[in-house]
Design a protein around this motif. Structure first.
Motif, short mmCIF file in Angstrom:
data_model
loop_
_atom_site.label_atom_id
_atom_site.label_comp_id
_atom_site.label_asym_id
_atom_site.label_seq_id
_atom_site.Cartn_x
_atom_site.Cartn_y
_atom_site.Cartn_z
N LYS A 206 0.80 -1.23 0.00
CA LYS A 206 0.00 0.00 0.00
C LYS A 206 0.83 1.28 0.00
N HIS A 207 2.11 1.18 0.32
CA HIS A 207 2.96 2.37 0.41
C HIS A 207 4.25 2.09 -0.35
N TYR A 208 4.42 2.77 -1.49
CA TYR A 208 5.59 2.45 -2.31
C TYR A 208 6.00 3.63 -3.18
N LEU A 209 7.25 3.55 -3.67
CA LEU A 209 7.76 4.42 -4.71
C LEU A 209 8.44 3.53 -5.74
N VAL A 210 8.02 3.64 -7.00
CA VAL A 210 8.62 2.88 -8.10
C VAL A 210 9.31 3.87 -9.02
N GLU A 211 10.56 3.58 -9.37
CA GLU A 211 11.31 4.44 -10.30
C GLU A 211 11.98 3.58 -11.36
N VAL A 212 11.79 3.95 -12.61
CA VAL A 212 12.48 3.30 -13.72
C VAL A 212 13.09 4.39 -14.60
N GLY A 213 14.41 4.45 -14.63
CA GLY A 213 15.09 5.43 -15.48
C GLY A 213 14.67 6.85 -15.25
N GLY A 214 14.30 7.21 -14.02
CA GLY A 214 13.92 8.58 -13.71
C GLY A 214 12.44 8.84 -13.67
N GLU A 215 11.61 7.93 -14.21
CA GLU A 215 10.16 8.09 -14.15
C GLU A 215 9.65 7.44 -12.87
N ILE A 216 8.72 8.11 -12.17
CA ILE A 216 8.37 7.72 -10.81
C ILE A 216 6.85 7.63 -10.63
N ARG A 217 6.45 6.66 -9.80
CA ARG A 217 5.06 6.58 -9.37
C ARG A 217 5.04 6.26 -7.88
N THR A 218 4.17 6.94 -7.14
CA THR A 218 4.08 6.73 -5.70
C THR A 218 2.65 6.40 -5.30
N LYS A 219 2.55 5.77 -4.13
CA LYS A 219 1.25 5.51 -3.53
C LYS A 219 1.42 5.50 -2.02
N GLY A 220 0.38 5.99 -1.33
CA GLY A 220 0.42 6.00 0.12
C GLY A 220 1.41 7.04 0.65
N THR A 221 2.00 6.73 1.78
CA THR A 221 2.92 7.65 2.44
C THR A 221 4.09 6.86 3.03
N LYS A 222 5.04 7.60 3.55
CA LYS A 222 6.11 7.02 4.34
C LYS A 222 5.62 6.91 5.79
N PRO A 223 6.31 6.13 6.62
CA PRO A 223 5.90 6.03 8.03
C PRO A 223 5.75 7.39 8.67
N GLY A 224 4.80 7.48 9.60
CA GLY A 224 4.51 8.77 10.22
C GLY A 224 3.59 9.61 9.36
N ASP A 225 2.98 9.00 8.36
CA ASP A 225 2.07 9.69 7.44
C ASP A 225 2.78 10.84 6.72
N LYS A 226 4.06 10.65 6.45
CA LYS A 226 4.84 11.68 5.75
C LYS A 226 4.77 11.44 4.24
N PRO A 227 4.64 12.51 3.45
CA PRO A 227 4.51 12.35 2.00
C PRO A 227 5.82 11.97 1.34
N TRP A 228 5.72 11.42 0.15
CA TRP A 228 6.90 11.19 -0.67
C TRP A 228 7.38 12.54 -1.19
N ARG A 229 8.65 12.82 -1.03
CA ARG A 229 9.22 14.09 -1.47
C ARG A 229 10.19 13.81 -2.60
N ILE A 230 9.94 14.43 -3.76
CA ILE A 230 10.71 14.20 -4.97
C ILE A 230 11.45 15.47 -5.34
N ALA A 231 12.70 15.32 -5.72
CA ALA A 231 13.51 16.48 -6.10
C ALA A 231 13.60 16.59 -7.61
N VAL A 232 13.19 17.72 -8.15
CA VAL A 232 13.36 18.02 -9.57
C VAL A 232 14.79 18.50 -9.77
N GLU A 233 15.50 17.85 -10.66
CA GLU A 233 16.92 18.14 -10.84
C GLU A 233 17.15 19.45 -11.57
N LYS A 234 18.16 20.19 -11.14
CA LYS A 234 18.55 21.41 -11.84
C LYS A 234 19.17 21.03 -13.18
N PRO A 235 18.76 21.68 -14.28
CA PRO A 235 19.19 21.24 -15.62
C PRO A 235 20.58 21.73 -16.00
#
Length: 356
Positions: A206-235
């Motif tokens: 129920k709580h996961y982060l999947v990444e393939v070659g930089g593309e990401i999908r998330t569901k649920g949260t991290k422990p403590g009901d904390k959101p997934w935090r994703i960093a957009v890379e500086k180009p």
């Protein structure tokens, strides 16, 4: 399929995911009397790149083996169906089939082709899965050659083989009305993320982060009901640094940019992103596009389409289609960020933009 080494790791993890997006995954203990959730990571090569999966829960070794096999099978199936490097893949067999002859696709490949055609339509041809002939001509495809500038005649000849509208999909029956070569690499990677996510959910994760070659999908949260935090890379091509942190809920994110894959000749830079409408590399100053949608397949394709359209055309499409899009544009003063109206909620929920 190349051999794959997978690893399960239990306990706290902190990993910067490579390529266009960096995902920081930090384990925090659950409070109260609840049993502490464990962090697990599965990783390995796929699609010529790598996959990284982090999820939380409390699973036995036997259940972890079942989850691992389900994820691997889902990714392997996408690779077997849609690879252009495997001569016996379903997509390769379609490309070898005669013009005008209906070809029966699997439901999975038909789903991807259907979405590719839809994104081609709403982007007015900026996304085109038949652009391979032009990509190869410029040396950015599997048929690489020494960097050189194609002639106008060569480009015109390649463009005769670029036309996603020649693909006619009726149910699972796909027919090409003229000779074209279909390459789903601009959308299949995102679809692989979706399929791995579905495999996890089918196994009760129920709580996961999947990444393939930089593309990401998330569901649920991290422990403590904390959101997934994703960093957009500086180009920037000479370092890896963060432009902005965004918080994700049950959603997908894909990024497209040309700041690492290009060649130069006579002082001019040629992007690896080819505009299927002209057969030439894009020349505008949009250097990075981040798209957030429900499905990663769609985000993957949209990021490419908006990258082709450029700063204004891409933002116009985002507003027209109500898409959550974040653009980074190179200016004489540095980088300028632009966000669509649908993206504003992610900015409000996240930290302030990381300073230069």
């Amino acid at each position: 399929m190349t051999s794959r080494e997978t690893r399960w790791m239990a306990g706290p993890t902190l990993r910067g995911l490579a390529l266009l997006l960096l995902a920081a995954v930090l384990l925090v203990g659950l409070s109260g009397c609840e049993r502490e959730a464990q962090s697990y990571r599965l990783e390995g090569p796929i699609f010529g790149t790598g996959f990284h999966i982090t999820f939380y829960g409390d699973y036995s070794d036997a259940r972890l083996d079942e989850i691992e096999q389900a994820v691997k099978q889902s990714l392997d199936k996408v690779d077997h169906l849609m690879s252009t490097y495997k001569p016996d893949s379903e997509l390769s067999r379609f490309n070898q089939a005669p013009v005008g002859e209906p070809f029966t696709l699997s439901p999975e490949t038909a789903e991807v082709v259907r979405e590719a055609i839809r994104v081609g339509d709403i982007s007015r041809g900026a996304f085109d899965v038949t652009v391979g002939a032009a990509v190869n001509l410029w040396g950015f495809g599997p048929d690489k050659h020494p960097d050189r500038i194609p002639s106008d005649d060569e480009i015109a000849s390649a463009l005769k083989e670029v036309d996603y509208r020649s693909l006619k999909l009726d149910g699972n029956q796909l027919t090409k009305t003229k000779p074209v070569y279909v390459d789903l690499s601009g959308i299949a990677k995102g679809y692989g993320v979706d399929q791995a996510a579905r495999a996890l959910e089918a196994q009760g994760v129920k709580h996961y982060l999947v990444e393939v070659g930089g593309e990401i999908r998330t569901k649920g949260t991290k422990p403590g009901d904390k959101p997934w935090r994703i960093a957009v890379e500086k180009p920037v091509s000479n370092e890896r640094s963060v432009q902005r942190i965004i918080e994700l809920d049950d959603s997908s994110v894909a990024t497209s940019g040309d700041y690492r894959n290009y060649f130069e000749e006579n002082g001019k830079r040629y992007s690896h992103t080819i505009d299927p409408r002209t057969g030439r590399p894009i020349t505008h100053h949009l250097v990075s596009v981040t798209v957030i949608t429900k499905d990663c397949m769609t985000a993957d394709a949209l990021a490419t389409a908006i990258d082709v359209l450029g700063p204004q055309g891409g933002l116009d499409m985002a507003e027209r289609e109500n898409l959550a899009v974040y653009l980074i544009v190179k200016t004489d003063q540095g980088f300028e960020a632009k966000a669509s109206k649908a993206f504003q909620r992610y900015l409000k929920r996240s930290d302030e933009e990381v300073p230069s």
